[in-house]
Design a protein around this motif. Structure first.
Motif, PDB file in Angstrom:
ATOM      1  N   PHE A 112       0.825  -1.192   0.000  1.00 22.93           N
ATOM      2  CA  PHE A 112       0.000   0.000   0.000  1.00 22.93           C
ATOM      3  C   PHE A 112       0.869   1.257   0.000  1.00 22.93           C
ATOM      4  O   PHE A 112       0.556   2.242  -0.664  1.00 22.93           O
ATOM      5  CB  PHE A 112      -0.949  -0.007   1.198  1.00 22.93           C
ATOM      6  CG  PHE A 112      -1.928   1.131   1.186  1.00 22.93           C
ATOM      7  CD1 PHE A 112      -2.885   1.233   0.195  1.00 22.93           C
ATOM      8  CD2 PHE A 112      -1.890   2.103   2.165  1.00 22.93           C
ATOM      9  CE1 PHE A 112      -3.793   2.289   0.177  1.00 22.93           C
ATOM     10  CE2 PHE A 112      -2.786   3.161   2.157  1.00 22.93           C
ATOM     11  CZ  PHE A 112      -3.737   3.251   1.166  1.00 22.93           C
ATOM     12  N   ALA A 113       1.984   1.208   0.698  1.00 21.22           N
ATOM     13  CA  ALA A 113       2.912   2.346   0.704  1.00 21.22           C
ATOM     14  C   ALA A 113       3.423   2.623  -0.718  1.00 21.22           C
ATOM     15  O   ALA A 113       3.559   3.786  -1.116  1.00 21.22           O
ATOM     16  CB  ALA A 113       4.076   2.081   1.657  1.00 21.22           C
ATOM     17  N   ASP A 114       3.679   1.563  -1.495  1.00 20.45           N
ATOM     18  CA  ASP A 114       4.110   1.731  -2.884  1.00 20.45           C
ATOM     19  C   ASP A 114       3.019   2.395  -3.724  1.00 20.45           C
ATOM     20  O   ASP A 114       3.298   3.273  -4.545  1.00 20.45           O
ATOM     21  CB  ASP A 114       4.460   0.383  -3.521  1.00 20.45           C
ATOM     22  CG  ASP A 114       5.683  -0.283  -2.920  1.00 20.45           C
ATOM     23  OD1 ASP A 114       6.507   0.417  -2.293  1.00 20.45           O
ATOM     24  OD2 ASP A 114       5.806  -1.516  -3.080  1.00 20.45           O
ATOM     25  N   VAL A 115       1.773   1.968  -3.498  1.00 25.96           N
ATOM     26  CA  VAL A 115       0.644   2.538  -4.236  1.00 25.96           C
ATOM     27  C   VAL A 115       0.514   4.029  -3.924  1.00 25.96           C
ATOM     28  O   VAL A 115       0.371   4.858  -4.829  1.00 25.96           O
ATOM     29  CB  VAL A 115      -0.664   1.789  -3.907  1.00 25.96           C
ATOM     30  CG1 VAL A 115      -1.880   2.527  -4.464  1.00 25.96           C
ATOM     31  CG2 VAL A 115      -0.611   0.369  -4.438  1.00 25.96           C
ATOM     32  N   LYS A 116       0.572   4.368  -2.636  1.00 28.64           N
ATOM     33  CA  LYS A 116       0.453   5.775  -2.244  1.00 28.64           C
ATOM     34  C   LYS A 116       1.566   6.605  -2.872  1.00 28.64           C
ATOM     35  O   LYS A 116       1.315   7.696  -3.390  1.00 28.64           O
ATOM     36  CB  LYS A 116       0.502   5.918  -0.715  1.00 28.64           C
ATOM     37  CG  LYS A 116      -0.734   5.428  -0.016  1.00 28.64           C
ATOM     38  CD  LYS A 116      -0.814   5.786   1.449  1.00 28.64           C
ATOM     39  CE  LYS A 116       0.452   5.729   2.233  1.00 28.64           C
ATOM     40  NZ  LYS A 116       0.298   6.035   3.651  1.00 28.64           N
ATOM     41  N   LYS A 117       2.789   6.104  -2.832  1.00 30.99           N
ATOM     42  CA  LYS A 117       3.920   6.846  -3.386  1.00 30.99           C
ATOM     43  C   LYS A 117       3.768   7.019  -4.894  1.00 30.99           C
ATOM     44  O   LYS A 117       3.987   8.115  -5.435  1.00 30.99           O
ATOM     45  CB  LYS A 117       5.233   6.154  -3.061  1.00 30.99           C
ATOM     46  CG  LYS A 117       6.460   6.890  -3.579  1.00 30.99           C
ATOM     47  CD  LYS A 117       7.743   6.257  -3.101  1.00 30.99           C
ATOM     48  CE  LYS A 117       8.998   6.913  -3.610  1.00 30.99           C
ATOM     49  NZ  LYS A 117       8.935   8.092  -4.395  1.00 30.99           N
ATOM     50  N   CYS A 118       3.376   5.973  -5.585  1.00 30.96           N
ATOM     51  CA  CYS A 118       3.202   6.035  -7.036  1.00 30.96           C
ATOM     52  C   CYS A 118       2.130   7.061  -7.406  1.00 30.96           C
ATOM     53  O   CYS A 118       2.340   7.899  -8.290  1.00 30.96           O
ATOM     54  CB  CYS A 118       2.821   4.647  -7.558  1.00 30.96           C
ATOM     55  SG  CYS A 118       2.591   4.535  -9.338  1.00 30.96           S
ATOM     56  N   PHE A 119       1.006   7.024  -6.721  1.00 26.25           N
ATOM     57  CA  PHE A 119      -0.104   7.941  -6.978  1.00 26.25           C
ATOM     58  C   PHE A 119       0.307   9.374  -6.678  1.00 26.25           C
ATOM     59  O   PHE A 119       0.135  10.274  -7.501  1.00 26.25           O
ATOM     60  CB  PHE A 119      -1.297   7.517  -6.115  1.00 26.25           C
ATOM     61  CG  PHE A 119      -2.568   8.260  -6.379  1.00 26.25           C
ATOM     62  CD1 PHE A 119      -3.309   8.013  -7.520  1.00 26.25           C
ATOM     63  CD2 PHE A 119      -3.049   9.176  -5.468  1.00 26.25           C
ATOM     64  CE1 PHE A 119      -4.509   8.682  -7.763  1.00 26.25           C
ATOM     65  CE2 PHE A 119      -4.237   9.851  -5.697  1.00 26.25           C
ATOM     66  CZ  PHE A 119      -4.965   9.601  -6.844  1.00 26.25           C
ATOM     67  N   PHE A 120       0.904   9.576  -5.507  1.00 21.66           N
ATOM     68  CA  PHE A 120       1.291  10.916  -5.083  1.00 21.66           C
ATOM     69  C   PHE A 120       2.360  11.497  -6.003  1.00 21.66           C
ATOM     70  O   PHE A 120       2.262  12.643  -6.434  1.00 21.66           O
ATOM     71  CB  PHE A 120       1.786  10.880  -3.633  1.00 21.66           C
ATOM     72  CG  PHE A 120       2.054  12.236  -3.053  1.00 21.66           C
ATOM     73  CD1 PHE A 120       1.018  12.994  -2.522  1.00 21.66           C
ATOM     74  CD2 PHE A 120       3.334  12.763  -3.034  1.00 21.66           C
ATOM     75  CE1 PHE A 120       1.254  14.247  -1.984  1.00 21.66           C
ATOM     76  CE2 PHE A 120       3.580  14.021  -2.509  1.00 21.66           C
ATOM     77  CZ  PHE A 120       2.532  14.760  -1.973  1.00 21.66           C
ATOM     78  N   ASP A 121       3.379  10.710  -6.311  1.00 23.52           N
ATOM     79  CA  ASP A 121       4.466  11.198  -7.168  1.00 23.52           C
ATOM     80  C   ASP A 121       3.962  11.590  -8.554  1.00 23.52           C
ATOM     81  O   ASP A 121       4.448  12.557  -9.138  1.00 23.52           O
ATOM     82  CB  ASP A 121       5.574  10.149  -7.298  1.00 23.52           C
ATOM     83  CG  ASP A 121       6.397   9.990  -6.024  1.00 23.52           C
ATOM     84  OD1 ASP A 121       6.227  10.798  -5.082  1.00 23.52           O
ATOM     85  OD2 ASP A 121       7.191   9.027  -5.958  1.00 23.52           O
TER      86      ASP A 121
END
Length: 150
Positions: free
Chosen positions: A119-128
């Motif tokens: 989930f941390a990867d998903v958040k980072k990908c979306f935010f970036d």
């Protein structure tokens, strides 16, 4: 993907003049965070009159936001208000250009699904992808000629 039950709430606004997207994560969508987001936008654009065009989310209309608007706009004529909020028609996401930006962010996640294991990867990908991105749209012209619309 692990942590499937975790959630993330984002507030986002696009500057119609620069087409820059201003994204900020929050723990939830509520009146307190709505006010915090409005204050953050004022910090980003300190010399501008902001027009916030919002959907019908209940937390956009909570007492905290109404109180904040009454405080900062107090005793000023409407044309001098530092922040003006305008709600879109009910159930009309097609009026909201930010909905198109959210969709682009979701599509970006779908295209990069293989790289997001947590989930941390998903958040980072979306935010970036969305943070400070520039997203042109013909819909911005629907709301001109105001001097500064966020």
């Amino acid at each position: 993907m692990t942590n499937q039950k975790l959630r993330q709430t984002y507030y986002g606004a696009v500057n119609f003049l620069t087409q820059k997207f201003n994204l900020k994560p929050f723990s939830s969508g509520n009146g307190e965070n709505t006010v915090a987001y409005a204050k953050w936008l004022r910090e980003l654009y300190p010399d501008s009159k902001l027009w916030l065009l919002w959907d019908g989310a209940s937390y956009h209309r909570y007492a905290e936001m109404r109180d904040y608007l009454m405080e900062i706009n107090a005793n000023l004529p409407e044309e001098a208000w530092p922040v003006t909020c305008i709600l879109f028609a009910s159930n009309a996401p097609e009026q909201n250009p930010v909905e198109d930006i959210w969709l682009k962010g979701k599509n970006w996640l779908r295209r990069n699904f293989a790289f997001n294991k947590t989930f941390a990867d998903v958040k980072k990908c979306f935010f970036d992808y969305l943070q400070d991105g520039v997203f042109p749209s013909t819909k911005y012209d629907w709301y001109r000629p105001s001097p500064q619309i966020i």
